[in-house]
Write a protein that holds these residues in place. Structure first.
Motif, PDB file in Angstrom:
ATOM      1  N   LEU B  65     -15.999   7.391   1.967  1.00  0.00           N
ATOM      2  CA  LEU B  65     -14.859   8.211   2.350  1.00  0.00           C
ATOM      3  C   LEU B  65     -14.923   9.620   1.776  1.00  0.00           C
ATOM      4  O   LEU B  65     -14.106  10.456   2.114  1.00  0.00           O
ATOM      5  CB  LEU B  65     -13.557   7.538   1.928  1.00  0.00           C
ATOM      6  CG  LEU B  65     -13.199   6.298   2.738  1.00  0.00           C
ATOM      7  CD1 LEU B  65     -11.933   5.688   2.225  1.00  0.00           C
ATOM      8  CD2 LEU B  65     -13.063   6.640   4.209  1.00  0.00           C
ATOM      9  N   SER B 286     -16.048   0.900   0.138  1.00  0.00           N
ATOM     10  CA  SER B 286     -16.696   2.162   0.510  1.00  0.00           C
ATOM     11  C   SER B 286     -17.753   2.641  -0.475  1.00  0.00           C
ATOM     12  O   SER B 286     -18.192   3.762  -0.393  1.00  0.00           O
ATOM     13  CB  SER B 286     -15.662   3.287   0.679  1.00  0.00           C
ATOM     14  OG  SER B 286     -14.606   2.864   1.468  1.00  0.00           O
TER      15      SER B 286
ATOM     16  N   LYS C 127     -11.598   2.879   8.597  1.00  0.00           N
ATOM     17  CA  LYS C 127     -12.326   3.513   7.519  1.00  0.00           C
ATOM     18  C   LYS C 127     -13.771   3.798   7.917  1.00  0.00           C
ATOM     19  O   LYS C 127     -14.265   4.905   7.735  1.00  0.00           O
ATOM     20  CB  LYS C 127     -12.303   2.595   6.299  1.00  0.00           C
ATOM     21  CG  LYS C 127     -11.870   3.310   5.085  1.00  0.00           C
ATOM     22  CD  LYS C 127     -11.354   2.493   3.930  1.00  0.00           C
ATOM     23  CE  LYS C 127     -11.793   1.101   3.741  1.00  0.00           C
ATOM     24  NZ  LYS C 127     -11.056   0.494   2.619  1.00  0.00           N
ATOM     25  N   GLN C 149      -6.019   7.096   2.155  1.00  0.00           N
ATOM     26  CA  GLN C 149      -7.450   7.021   2.435  1.00  0.00           C
ATOM     27  C   GLN C 149      -7.848   7.866   3.630  1.00  0.00           C
ATOM     28  O   GLN C 149      -8.978   8.295   3.758  1.00  0.00           O
ATOM     29  CB  GLN C 149      -7.862   5.585   2.790  1.00  0.00           C
ATOM     30  CG  GLN C 149      -7.527   4.546   1.783  1.00  0.00           C
ATOM     31  CD  GLN C 149      -7.904   3.188   2.334  1.00  0.00           C
ATOM     32  OE1 GLN C 149      -8.976   2.687   2.089  1.00  0.00           O
ATOM     33  NE2 GLN C 149      -7.006   2.609   3.121  1.00  0.00           N
ATOM     34  N   PRO C 445      -5.723   7.570  -2.688  1.00  0.00           N
ATOM     35  CA  PRO C 445      -6.661   7.090  -1.669  1.00  0.00           C
ATOM     36  C   PRO C 445      -7.410   5.825  -2.085  1.00  0.00           C
ATOM     37  O   PRO C 445      -8.013   5.181  -1.241  1.00  0.00           O
ATOM     38  CB  PRO C 445      -7.631   8.256  -1.470  1.00  0.00           C
ATOM     39  CG  PRO C 445      -7.307   9.261  -2.483  1.00  0.00           C
ATOM     40  CD  PRO C 445      -6.013   8.945  -3.110  1.00  0.00           C
ATOM     41  N   ASP C 446      -7.368   5.486  -3.357  1.00  0.00           N
ATOM     42  CA  ASP C 446      -8.176   4.361  -3.778  1.00  0.00           C
ATOM     43  C   ASP C 446      -7.357   3.106  -4.065  1.00  0.00           C
ATOM     44  O   ASP C 446      -7.817   2.189  -4.738  1.00  0.00           O
ATOM     45  CB  ASP C 446      -9.026   4.781  -4.979  1.00  0.00           C
ATOM     46  CG  ASP C 446      -9.939   5.923  -4.587  1.00  0.00           C
ATOM     47  OD1 ASP C 446     -10.814   5.691  -3.741  1.00  0.00           O
ATOM     48  OD2 ASP C 446      -9.727   7.052  -5.045  1.00  0.00           O
ATOM     49  N   SER C 449      -9.273   0.198  -2.608  1.00  0.00           N
ATOM     50  CA  SER C 449     -10.447  -0.088  -3.433  1.00  0.00           C
ATOM     51  C   SER C 449     -10.017  -0.756  -4.723  1.00  0.00           C
ATOM     52  O   SER C 449     -10.634  -1.712  -5.179  1.00  0.00           O
ATOM     53  CB  SER C 449     -11.188   1.201  -3.791  1.00  0.00           C
ATOM     54  OG  SER C 449     -11.852   1.698  -2.679  1.00  0.00           O
TER      55      SER C 449
END
Lengths: 284, 320, 490
Positions: B65, B286, C127, C149, C445-446, C449
């Motif tokens: 990303l 990612s 994504k 994201q 954004p994470d 994750s």
């Protein structure tokens, strides 16, 4: 003595049959489920034999939400799968046969090395290939196309085909070739006229493998195809279940649809399969 | 890619074709390379290039990303991903799981297939029905095998719990795919089920091709069934065994589909394999650089496994 | 036939030789496609300096005249345009897509749905495509928890919507969805969980008496996390229900549920500088609570394999006494054709934890327009239509919580006319929750994750693979390593 042997024989027969039924049971259960009425699915205690046969699950698969574009385009998944599998089977068997012939008939430096290189390319797992392939192919507009996916499957199917055909050509006596050369044939016509026709059973076996491998592949297809334009059946099946987790009967129905061509292919060529696979091994 | 085939050409000129017909001209020494070249080109594009690309990426911190910040190669940071893996407990766990999984599935599949082939070789009736039954799992894509077994072992609606309940063998539902080691066993069962038909067919063909006289002679000499199996059948079907195992090894990564669908490597990394962990890092997280480093490990594992079997195969060919 | 194949083969090979040779340029190309915004550091430091880049990159949208008035998306002639859409699928979401037929009829546009998947599948899909620059959709699903994201890849929507149009939506959500002045999405419906409980169990006099004598306080829908535990234990002990309570046990669903318990207990995942801090007392208490529920068999044995549809099905089948669930399943639960609990359940506000806060992990499902889209005009029209009063009302009728005031007014009016008291009661609870308890996960954004790294560890705690302390320590360390590798602490 004779009597004892007969009893022993029927013991073997019955045992083999029993074991195989047990072995096929998971498959039989899925097939039964696809044809059950909805109220027989997941009940306690389980109903083993469907009390009523119905095609409801299939009907709802095909007629699912007819008024919107989404639904489950089972038809196009199937058509894509057929196109990808056939295209890649034909080409990979063609190329693999050529390579196999080269390996079986000629000794040259790097023979083993090149052979191993081709074979080992098959051992590279899909996870290692997926993203780089995706990034590469999208630059040339090959992502989400039937051709792009077929190309990948060709590469995946070549090693096994080459190996199988190598064994097969070894089986064909070299004297035939020599006779052909004496008659004035060159390499091409010896290959084309003498060896290839004799290797047809092997090619049939290789085709089955290539076809099934392409038909069943999920991992790369899930990355390299995205829309009903190119999505294959396994990917479609996965989407279906990710949206409708609880619809086990729909899943079973889709499984049955997915198995149909594979069943036809395997049954039609069953004997070739065994022959093709083992032919090369006998003398090596 | 073009350089590869050019190099091959050079080699050909030097080496010549050993077994080529006597009257062959220098032009024909190119023939095997012409035959192999198309295959090599396709493989180079679809397999070798991505692998090289992955190797490169594995030395960068590439994050999907934010490519512009992370797709940078620096010598001082090039080993970062590998160091991170070395220190990652989950990675070692997934590696251990993968090795155990491969060892168990390959061996058990082989043993069951061997037993089944010996049994089927003695069957006198209904051969074709049995063969069809045997081949049923071959028609199931690995994805289907995954779904099907995930459903069977489901704790609430699964057939296994349901049947055990109905038979009164169980009071509390068991979460087969969650508990240890049943989760792993369930995945192995599914994979073994999927592997058996192909192995059995090859071994059966091998057994049926053996000369009956040898067995008769041994029987007359008073050898027991076990002795006959051990001293005659086993050595004679060795090439078939190797073929079967090689076929299996080439397809071993198919197990990924099964694992991904049955447990996705979870829960709590209990069934994590190197393939699922790579996929998790690459796509969900990612972290493409780190995932590439790990996929290199998967490649090495796969390559060694196949290489080992091929060596054996080539050795046995020399003997014959 | 043979020659045809050879020709295709030859063509493919040439194409791929070219592809391979050109392939070396590829890194450079990847660098160019997405814009320059360093999303990570920006979120970490909250800097405003990206403003300047914003104005340059949205250059093409500046030309668009800021719209005025209110549009329902049907007032344009879009004949011949195809709008492609990648969105979330699943039982509660699908009904809205039926209305697309009307949009197609009135505008002449064709809407093609290129992808449907659950929240995590669609996230993965978006994504990969955003990152690779292969967007094949104009309109994309979005969600407040996921949106950070995608910031580089979605069209800022404030230029496409008039102030009047935006005023119709809940200001809190619009504000949350604005990152660096750019409106990321247009909300579709809100997402917060209320305590769903089975009235037949809670109103049973025998059970009430038994509970009070055993626990010393009256049986009523659980108002605290401790009460949840007591009552789960009680109902399972009485054998009246298979499981006391439940929660989805994997993916972000688990990490999010843990998050709201953590917040209710007075903790949080991160401090203001993105240092992970959930190994404190609140974290231990929350993890211990989940562990106890699991080890004592009060939640399903296969909890780590359950996701949203499975837990909903469990409640629907009457296997669970009470649990936290969003409002979107309401019409499904109330349908006696599908669910055993129809007519037999109630909804109250989320429970309070040790920190005296209510649970209230929330967000909004939404739509965005891909920056790469070539017909944003039509895409925006579709978004306007899908979030218009009429369509939002139809969706709200199913039970989903509206994000527009005009729709709220209509569903409240409908509910007060209904014979089913819960129809109105649930809306009051929902409004209370949205006003008082609504909090989103950290909008960085994470988030995904992070949850992907954390949830397997949390599963490990729940399953007993590691102790609470070990697990939290590992979770905090992993989170720190992850964010560190993205440059959060530089």
């Amino acid at each position: 003595m004779f009597q004892r042997q007969k009893i022993e024989q029927s013991f073997y027969n019955i045992m083999a049959f029993g074991i195989l039924i047990l072995f096929a049971l998971p498959a039989i259960w899925v097939i039964f489920t696809a044809f059950r009425p909805a109220n027989e699915v997941n009940v306690t205690p389980p109903i083993w034999i469907p009390q009523k046969i119905t095609l409801d699950a299939f009907a709802s698969l095909f007629g699912f939400n007819p008024d919107i574009a989404a639904g489950v385009p089972v038809g196009s998944y199937m058509w894509n799968s057929i196109r990808v599998s056939l295209l890649s089977t034909i080409i990979s068997v063609g190329l693999g046969t050529m390579a196999g012939y080269a390996f079986s008939r000629f000794r040259f430096r790097g023979h083993t090395l090149v052979f191993l290189l081709i074979m080992l390319s098959r051992a590279v797992p899909g996870v290692a290939l997926g993203l780089p392939l995706f990034l590469l192919m999208r630059q040339y507009g090959l992502v989400d196309t039937v051709h792009g996916l077929a190309l990948v499957y060709i590469a995946i199917n070549i090693p096994f085909t080459a190996w199988l055909m190598d064994g097969f050509f070894r089986q064909i006596p070299k004297e035939l070739d020599e006779a052909a050369y004496i008659d004035g044939c060159n390499h091409w016509s010896a290959f084309w006229r003498i060896d290839l026709p004799l290797a047809l059973p092997g090619m049939a076996a290789a085709s089955i493998f290539a076809f099934l491998a392409s038909w069943n592949e999920y991992q790369l297809a899930s990355l390299l195809t995205k829309t009903p334009v190119a999505k294959t059946f396994p990917v479609g099946l996965f989407d279906f279940t990710s949206q409708f987790t609880v619809d086990w009967r729909g899943m079973a129905a889709m499984s049955v649809l997915m198995m149909l061509p594979a069943i036809a292919f395997v049954i039609l060529t069953q004997r070739r399969l065994t022959e093709g696979l083992t032919f090369g091994a006998i003398k090596g | 890619m073009t350089t590869t085939s050019a190099k091959q050409g050079e080699k050909a000129n030097q080496a010549g074709v050993v077994s080529a017909p006597r009257h062959s001209s220098s032009r024909t020494t190119w023939f095997p390379f012409i035959l192999i070249a198309p295959s090599l080109i396709v493989i180079a594009l679809v397999v070798i290039y991505p692998v090289l690309y992955s190797i490169y990426v594995s030395f960068t911190p590439f994050h999907l990303l934010r490519p512009e910040q992370t797709f940078v190669f620096t010598t001082e940071k090039m080993w970062n991903n590998y160091i991170k893996l070395w220190n990652d407990d989950v990675f070692w766990k997934s590696l251990r799981n993968t090795v155990i999984f491969l060892a168990v599935t390959v061996n058990v599949s082989y043993l069951v297939a061997l037993a089944l082939s010996q049994l089927l070789a003695r069957v006198s009736r209904g051969q074709s029905v049995m063969r069809t039954l045997l081949m049923v799992p071959m028609m199931f894509a690995p994805v289907l095998v995954g779904f099907q077994f995930a459903w069977f072992f489901n704790a609430t609606v699964g057939l296994v719990n349901n049947a055990l309940f109905s038979l009164g063998l169980m009071q509390e539902p068991k979460a087969w795919l969650v508990d240890q080691p049943t989760g792993m066993i369930a995945i192995m069962l599914a994979t073994i089920w999927m592997n058996i038909p192909m192995l059995t067919i090859i071994l059966l063909a091998g057994t049926l091709s053996l000369p009956q006289e040898t067995f008769e002679a041994a029987r007359v000499d008073g050898a027991s069934a076990w002795q006959r199996f051990k001293h005659i059948t086993m050595p004679l079907i060795k090439p078939f065994t190797l073929i079967a195992l090689t076929v299996l090894s080439l397809d071993i990564a198919r197990a990924y589909d099964v694992v991904r669908i049955m447990t996705g490597g979870g829960p709590a990394h209990r069934t994590e394999m190197i393939w699922t962990y790579t996929g998790r890092l690459a796509i969900r997280n990612s972290q493409f650089g780190l995932a590439s480093a790990m996929s290199m490990v998967a490649v090495v594992l796969g390559v060694f496994f196949t290489l080992y079997l091929f060596r054996q195969l080539i050795k046995s060919r020399v003997v014959y | 036939m043979k020659y045809l194949n050879w020709r295709i083969l030859f063509f493919l090979m040439v194409a791929l030789v070219l592809a391979a040779c050109g392939g070396t340029d590829e890194p450079a190309d990847t660098v160019e496609t997405p814009d320059e915004k360093p999303a990570a550091t920006e979120a970490a430091t909250g800097s405003d300096e990206t403003e300047s880049t914003d104005s340059t990159e949205s250059g093409d949208t500046v030309e668009v005249e800021a719209p005025t008035g209110v549009s329902n998306g049907l007032d344009k002639d879009l004949s011949g345009t195809t709008i492609r859409m990648a969105t979330i699928g699943g039982q509660p979401y699908e009904a809205m897509y039926d209305s697309i037929g009307k949009f197609e009829e009135e505008t002449g546009a064709t809407v093609e749905i290129v992808f449907l998947g659950d929240g995590f599948e669609i996230d993965r899909y978006l994504k990969t495509n955003y990152a690779a620059g292969t967007e094949d959709y104009d309109v994309a699903w979005n969600h407040t928890s996921f949106m950070a994201q995608y910031t580089n890849f979605v069209e800022p929507l404030q230029d496409w919507f008039s102030d009047e149009e935006l005023a119709a939506f809940s200001p809190a959500i619009i504000e949350a969805a604005t990152i660096d002045g750019d409106l990321q999405l247009i909300p579709r419906h809100a997402d917060i969980s209320g305590m769903h409980y089975r009235t037949d169990l809670f109103e049973d006099p025998d059970l009430q008496a038994a509970f009070e004598s055993a626990y010393g306080y009256p049986l009523a829908p659980p108002a605290t996390l401790d009460e949840m535990y007591d009552m789960a234990e009680f109902f399972v002990g009485e054998g009246v229900v298979q499981y006391g309570t439940q929660f989805a046990g994997k993916e972000e669903a688990l990490a999010g549920r843990f998050y709201e318990v953590l917040v209710a207990n007075g903790g949080n995942y991160f401090d203001a500088d993105f240092n992970p801090i959930f190994d404190d007392e609140a974290g231990k208490m929350s993890a211990q609570w989940m562990l106890d529920l699991y080890t004592n068999g009060l939640i399903p044995a296969d909890t780590p394999n359950l996701l949203w549809p499975e837990v909903a099905q469990n409640f629907c089948d009457g296997n669970v006494a009470f649990y936290l669930e969003w409002y979107g399943w309401y019409s499904y639960f109330q349908d006696p054709e599908n669910c055993a609990v129809a007519g037999n359940f109630g909804i109250v506000r989320g429970p309070v934890g040790a920190g005296n806060d209510h649970t209230g992990w929330a967000g909004a499902h939404a739509f965005s327009v891909a920056k790469a889209s070539e017909n944003k005009d039509a895409a925006v029209a579709l978004v306007k239509f899908l979030t218009s009063e009429a369509v939002a009302y139809d969706e709200a009728k199913l039970g989903l919580l509206p994000v527009r005031d005009d729709v709220w007014a209509r569903v409240i009016a409908d509910a007060s006319a209904s014979d089913v008291p819960l129809d109105a009661a649930r809306l009051e609870v929902a409004q209370l929750q949205i006003a008082e308890d609504f909090f989103t996960p950290p909008l960085f954004p994470d988030w995904i994750s992070f949850t992907d790294t954390w949830y397997p560890t949390l599963q490990g705690i729940i399953l007993g693979d590691m102790s609470v302390d070990e697990g939290l320590e590992q979770g905090v360390n992993d989170a720190r390593d992850l964010l560190d590798s993205f440059g959060y602490y530089e």
